[in-house]
Design an enzyme around this catalytic site. Structure first.
Site, PDB file in Angstrom:
ATOM      1  N   CYS A   1       0.819  -1.227   0.000  1.00  0.00           N
ATOM      2  CA  CYS A   1       0.000   0.000   0.000  1.00  0.00           C
ATOM      3  C   CYS A   1       0.851   1.275   0.000  1.00  0.00           C
ATOM      4  O   CYS A   1       0.333   2.355  -0.273  1.00  0.00           O
ATOM      5  CB  CYS A   1      -0.937   0.022   1.199  1.00  0.00           C
ATOM      6  SG  CYS A   1      -2.121  -1.320   1.174  1.00  0.00           S
ATOM      7  N   ASN A   5     -10.121   0.114   0.280  1.00  0.00           N
ATOM      8  CA  ASN A   5      -8.656   0.204   0.238  1.00  0.00           C
ATOM      9  C   ASN A   5      -8.173  -0.317  -1.121  1.00  0.00           C
ATOM     10  O   ASN A   5      -8.204  -1.518  -1.373  1.00  0.00           O
ATOM     11  CB  ASN A   5      -8.073  -0.618   1.391  1.00  0.00           C
ATOM     12  CG  ASN A   5      -6.547  -0.572   1.423  1.00  0.00           C
ATOM     13  OD1 ASN A   5      -5.909  -0.037   0.521  1.00  0.00           O
ATOM     14  ND2 ASN A   5      -5.965  -1.142   2.470  1.00  0.00           N
ATOM     15  N   HIS A  61      -3.175   7.465   3.158  1.00  0.00           N
ATOM     16  CA  HIS A  61      -3.577   6.158   2.623  1.00  0.00           C
ATOM     17  C   HIS A  61      -4.942   5.806   3.221  1.00  0.00           C
ATOM     18  O   HIS A  61      -5.181   6.019   4.407  1.00  0.00           O
ATOM     19  CB  HIS A  61      -2.535   5.110   3.002  1.00  0.00           C
ATOM     20  CG  HIS A  61      -2.968   3.714   2.663  1.00  0.00           C
ATOM     21  ND1 HIS A  61      -3.482   3.377   1.425  1.00  0.00           N
ATOM     22  CD2 HIS A  61      -3.000   2.574   3.403  1.00  0.00           C
ATOM     23  CE1 HIS A  61      -3.790   2.101   1.416  1.00  0.00           C
ATOM     24  NE2 HIS A  61      -3.515   1.587   2.606  1.00  0.00           N
TER      25      HIS A  61
HETATM   26  N1  COA Z   1     -18.246  -8.190   9.822  1.00  0.00           N
HETATM   27  C1  COA Z   1     -18.643  -8.455  11.062  1.00  0.00           C
HETATM   28  N2  COA Z   1     -17.788  -8.778  12.050  1.00  0.00           N
HETATM   29  C2  COA Z   1     -16.487  -8.798  11.751  1.00  0.00           C
HETATM   30  C3  COA Z   1     -16.002  -8.528  10.457  1.00  0.00           C
HETATM   31  C4  COA Z   1     -16.937  -8.214   9.476  1.00  0.00           C
HETATM   32  N3  COA Z   1     -16.584  -7.929   8.215  1.00  0.00           N
HETATM   33  N4  COA Z   1     -14.674  -8.621  10.477  1.00  0.00           N
HETATM   34  C5  COA Z   1     -14.304  -8.956  11.708  1.00  0.00           C
HETATM   35  N5  COA Z   1     -15.405  -9.070  12.490  1.00  0.00           N
HETATM   36  C6  COA Z   1     -15.498  -9.415  13.894  1.00  0.00           C
HETATM   37  C7  COA Z   1     -14.315 -10.227  14.344  1.00  0.00           C
HETATM   38  O1  COA Z   1     -14.522 -11.591  14.034  1.00  0.00           O
HETATM   39  C8  COA Z   1     -14.344  -9.960  15.835  1.00  0.00           C
HETATM   40  O2  COA Z   1     -15.324 -10.807  16.420  1.00  0.00           O
HETATM   41  P1  COA Z   1     -15.007 -11.577  17.795  1.00  0.00           P
HETATM   42  O3  COA Z   1     -14.769 -10.488  18.803  1.00  0.00           O
HETATM   43  O4  COA Z   1     -16.263 -12.358  18.018  1.00  0.00           O
HETATM   44  O5  COA Z   1     -13.810 -12.389  17.521  1.00  0.00           O
HETATM   45  C9  COA Z   1     -14.844  -8.528  15.925  1.00  0.00           C
HETATM   46  O6  COA Z   1     -15.458  -8.243  14.679  1.00  0.00           O
HETATM   47  C10 COA Z   1     -13.782  -7.516  16.213  1.00  0.00           C
HETATM   48  O7  COA Z   1     -12.663  -7.817  15.366  1.00  0.00           O
HETATM   49  P2  COA Z   1     -11.416  -6.898  15.336  1.00  0.00           P
HETATM   50  O8  COA Z   1     -10.416  -7.484  14.416  1.00  0.00           O
HETATM   51  O9  COA Z   1     -10.973  -6.598  16.749  1.00  0.00           O
HETATM   52  O10 COA Z   1     -12.049  -5.560  14.735  1.00  0.00           O
HETATM   53  P3  COA Z   1     -11.363  -4.204  14.520  1.00  0.00           P
HETATM   54  O11 COA Z   1     -12.117  -3.150  15.219  1.00  0.00           O
HETATM   55  O12 COA Z   1      -9.875  -4.261  14.751  1.00  0.00           O
HETATM   56  O13 COA Z   1     -11.575  -3.972  12.958  1.00  0.00           O
HETATM   57  C11 COA Z   1     -10.315  -4.161  10.939  1.00  0.00           C
HETATM   58  C12 COA Z   1     -11.030  -4.904  12.045  1.00  0.00           C
HETATM   59  C13 COA Z   1      -9.698  -5.171  10.001  1.00  0.00           C
HETATM   60  C14 COA Z   1     -11.352  -3.334  10.216  1.00  0.00           C
HETATM   61  C15 COA Z   1      -9.226  -3.249  11.540  1.00  0.00           C
HETATM   62  O14 COA Z   1      -8.423  -3.989  12.432  1.00  0.00           O
HETATM   63  C16 COA Z   1      -8.339  -2.633  10.504  1.00  0.00           C
HETATM   64  O15 COA Z   1      -8.757  -1.845   9.687  1.00  0.00           O
HETATM   65  N6  COA Z   1      -7.038  -2.963  10.547  1.00  0.00           N
HETATM   66  C17 COA Z   1      -6.076  -2.413   9.631  1.00  0.00           C
HETATM   67  C18 COA Z   1      -6.205  -3.085   8.301  1.00  0.00           C
HETATM   68  C19 COA Z   1      -5.336  -2.476   7.313  1.00  0.00           C
HETATM   69  O16 COA Z   1      -5.004  -1.323   7.411  1.00  0.00           O
HETATM   70  N7  COA Z   1      -4.949  -3.240   6.318  1.00  0.00           N
HETATM   71  C20 COA Z   1      -4.198  -2.789   5.224  1.00  0.00           C
HETATM   72  C21 COA Z   1      -2.959  -2.139   5.620  1.00  0.00           C
HETATM   73  S1  COA Z   1      -2.460  -1.141   4.341  1.00  0.00           S
END
Ligand code: COA
Length: 328
Positions: free
Chosen positions: A113, A285, A255
């Site tokens: 990215c 993204n 980004h």
């Molecule tokens: N729909 C519903 N629930 C979801 C889900 C979705 N699409 N994706 C994850 N969950 C659930 C998980 O399973 C978890 O459930 P659990 O508590 O029962 O295990 C819960 O939501 C929380 O998950 P978590 O990973 O803690 O959520 P989060 O607030 O961290 O959000 C992301 C997840 C991926 C959106 C976030 O971590 C993120 O954006 N990270 C950075 C990603 C990124 O930048 N990637 C590219 C880098 S360039």
């Protein structure tokens, strides 16, 4: 003194739109969860036929038109992509033959990215060293082809798209055009975001396909925290190393991985929301393409005027991150 400026931009996203409601039908998720946790409402998805080069060529032709230059004026083509057409030849070579840039050298840059900022830094230094004068830089990604559409942790996050920028050398002062680029990496965190299948550590086999190793893998939670820290730090460094304050910035183009990451960076930097360009709700993204796509859109919307100070900050797999500070 030789400086570098952007003389044209263009972008292209595939026609097909996949909304959060469409994804609700594929995995156990909801529009509400995706919007509140990521800021995304929809993303564009390439057709089965479309390759990274197809999107790149469309974006490149728009940038060429915008700049008014002819393809044979291009000295170098850089394609920032983590989803190239093939391992080799480079996607940049396919772009070269299609647009008819017969004189140019061409290669791809792999920094996930952060690819656009990495490529901007390469272009800036080639031009400042007088090796080349006109560079076509395209970020093009088709991550939808490498997403496990059964994994709700990743499939909601990514979209496809491409955006091109044409850079050219000119004589100016130290504070004209691209003022600085800073790029960094920390390979100790490679396991937070990667795509292993097909590489030499994991050549394609029936087993690699059965184990879904040809899809992107991500540890979202850890990435989230490091992204906020590194993007905030690199933004501060871009300003302090050039004698600027955050209040001097006219527009921040971050980004677009998650709206909550952008909000946290904004909070750290104490930059008001109206100075931040965010279009994540429409595209998700698009990896290396998010920043040039936002730049192109901000220009077309009249959000950037001559003399504005633009701060760009990127973060991605590698891990990689970086900044660019530009006087428009
Ligand atoms: N729909 C519903 N629930 C979801 C889900 C979705 N699409 N994706 C994850 N969950 C659930 C998980 O399973 C978890 O459930 P659990 O508590 O029962 O295990 C819960 O939501 C929380 O998950 P978590 O990973 O803690 O959520 P989060 O607030 O961290 O959000 C992301 C997840 C991926 C959106 C976030 O971590 C993120 O954006 N990270 C950075 C990603 C990124 O930048 N990637 C590219 C880098 S360039």
């Amino acid at each position: 003194m030789k400086r570098v400026k952007i003389i044209g931009t263009g972008s292209y996203v595939p026609e097909k739109v996949l909304t959060n409601f469409d994804i609700e039908k594929i995995v156990d998720t909801s529009d509400e969860w995706i919007r509140t946790r990521t800021g995304m409402s929809e993303r564009h998805i390439a057709s089965d036929r479309d390759k990274a080069s197809d999107l790149a060529i469309k974006a490149a032709n728009r940038a060429l038109k915008d700049s008014g230059i002819a393809p044979d004026e291009i000295d170098l083509i850089l394609v920032a992509t983590a989803t190239p057409d093939m391992f080799f030849p480079s996607t940049a070579c396919f772009v070269q033959s299609s647009i008819g840039a017969g004189r140019s050298a061409s290669f791809d840059i792999s920094a996930a990215c952060s690819g656009y900022i990495y490529a901007l830094s390469v272009a800036e230094n080639y031009i400042k060293s007088d090796k080349y004068n006109t560079v076509l830089l395209i970020a093009s990604e088709v991550f939808s082809k490498y997403i496990d559409w059964g994994d709700r942790n990743t499939c909601v996050l990514f979209g496809d798209g491409a955006a091109a920028t044409i850079l050219r050398g000119f004589k100016g002062s130290r504070m004209d055009g691209i003022i600085s680029t800073h790029i960094y990496s920390d390979g100790r965190y490679a396991n937070l975001l990667y795509l292993r299948g097909g590489g030499s550590s994991c050549p394609p086999t029936h087993e690699s396909i059965n184990h879904k190793l040809h899809f992107l893998k991500m540890k979202g939670n850890s990435l989230f925290k490091i992204a906020i820290k590194n993007m905030s730090e690199v933004a501060r460094e871009a300003l302090s190393s050039n004698g600027y304050k955050i209040s001097d910035v006219d527009i921040l183009i971050p980004h677009q991985a998650n709206k909550r990451i952008i909000d946290a960076v904004a909070e750290n930097l104490k930059i008001p929301q109206e100075k931040i360009f965010i279009n994540i709700e429409k595209y998700g993204n698009t990896s290396a393409a998010t920043i040039p796509l936002a730049l192109d859109e901000a220009l077309k919307e009249g959000r950037i005027k001559k003399g504005d100070l633009i701060l760009m900050v990127a973060f991605g797999g590698g891990l990689t991150w970086g900044s660019a500070l530009i006087r428009w």
